[in-house]
Design an enzyme around this catalytic site. Sequence first.
Site, short mmCIF file in Angstrom:
data_model
loop_
_atom_site.label_atom_id
_atom_site.label_comp_id
_atom_site.label_asym_id
_atom_site.label_seq_id
_atom_site.Cartn_x
_atom_site.Cartn_y
_atom_site.Cartn_z
N SER A 94 2.97 -2.28 -12.25
CA SER A 94 1.75 -2.05 -13.02
C SER A 94 0.96 -3.34 -13.29
CB SER A 94 2.05 -1.32 -14.32
OG SER A 94 2.57 -0.02 -14.04
N GLU B 253 11.07 -6.00 -9.94
CA GLU B 253 10.24 -4.80 -10.14
C GLU B 253 11.04 -3.78 -10.93
OE1 GLU B 253 6.87 -4.35 -7.03
OE2 GLU B 253 8.61 -3.22 -6.39
N GLY C 227 1.16 -2.71 -6.28
CA GLY C 227 0.99 -1.41 -5.65
C GLY C 227 -0.39 -0.84 -5.94
N TRP D 144 0.82 -1.22 0.00
CA TRP D 144 0.00 0.00 0.00
C TRP D 144 0.85 1.27 0.00
CZ3 TRP D 144 -4.27 -1.41 4.19
CH2 TRP D 144 -5.07 -2.45 3.68
P1 13P Z 1 2.49 -0.53 -9.00
O1 13P Z 1 1.68 -1.79 -8.94
O2 13P Z 1 1.71 0.69 -8.61
O3 13P Z 1 3.20 -0.38 -10.29
O4 13P Z 1 3.62 -0.66 -7.87
C1 13P Z 1 4.42 -1.79 -7.85
C2 13P Z 1 5.23 -1.77 -6.62
O5 13P Z 1 6.11 -0.95 -6.46
C3 13P Z 1 4.95 -2.78 -5.60
O6 13P Z 1 5.95 -2.82 -4.65
#
Ligand code: 13P
Length: 264
Positions: free
Chosen positions: A226, A179, A247, A22
């Site tokens: 994403s 990531e 995220g 989060w």
């Molecule tokens: P998003 O899913 O918003 O791209 O973020 C990924 C993230 O950094 C999870 O740790």
Amino acid sequence: MRKNSINYFPYNFMQKILIANWKMNLDVEKSLNLAKQYKKNLRTLKGLELVVAPSIPLIIPIKDIFGSAKISLSGQNVAAFSEGAYTGEVSAKMLKQIGCGYSLVGHSERRQHLVEADEMIHKKIVQSYAAGITPVLCVGESLKEKESGGRDAVIINQLQRALSKVEALPDKEIIIAYEPVWAIGTGVSVEREDLIHVERIIKRALSSLYSENFYNEKVSLLYGGSVNSVNVSVFWGIDKLAGFLVGTSSLEANEFLKIAIQMK
Ligand code: 13P
């Protein structure tokens, strides 16, 4: 097996795992409301290790909200030191005591905005193991590194610097989250073929640091960047991929549930 705490269910290696990060996106009220929605929507999902990483002050109230629901908790960060005069830090032992089974380590946002270096990330992994917490080590290249063809070297370096000489490792499981920085929060995710390639790079790096057996038996691989309910099916099913670190799409319970359902 590690000891159970109220919201920590020992991570069954090779299990599917879905982690909601989060970040610092929500205030207290919104976080508690989201936790309630998670509990309502996600408690019936079996065979999937669901993990929520809220901000530190919310971990205890969210643990209470989750109650008997099988949703585990993670720190978004952990101290590199066991205890002592480290103002503002939260130790791995404290995370464990308040019910966390995991901690994110080396997230690119911390590397980028909080000057978190590989040496510190290494120490955080050591501390996590000492306290009985499974680290989720985040690695990934920036856009510049990607465009200059440096992706593989960046990932290998990050793994080597974070993990070499972590003595507890061959006996313990680790979660590696790939990531790519350019995919985080941008709506642009990795290509399936690139993720398959990066898995091989991670396999090669960890096999040479430890052994292929270690990689096969102790490492779980996640993808983050994403991920949403539309693109999750593109990745799900890739060899060795155990799940996702999410995220933005974790900030809406229904969207997160849609991702989880596709992992069944
Ligand atoms: P998003 O899913 O918003 O791209 O973020 C990924 C993230 O950094 C999870 O740790």
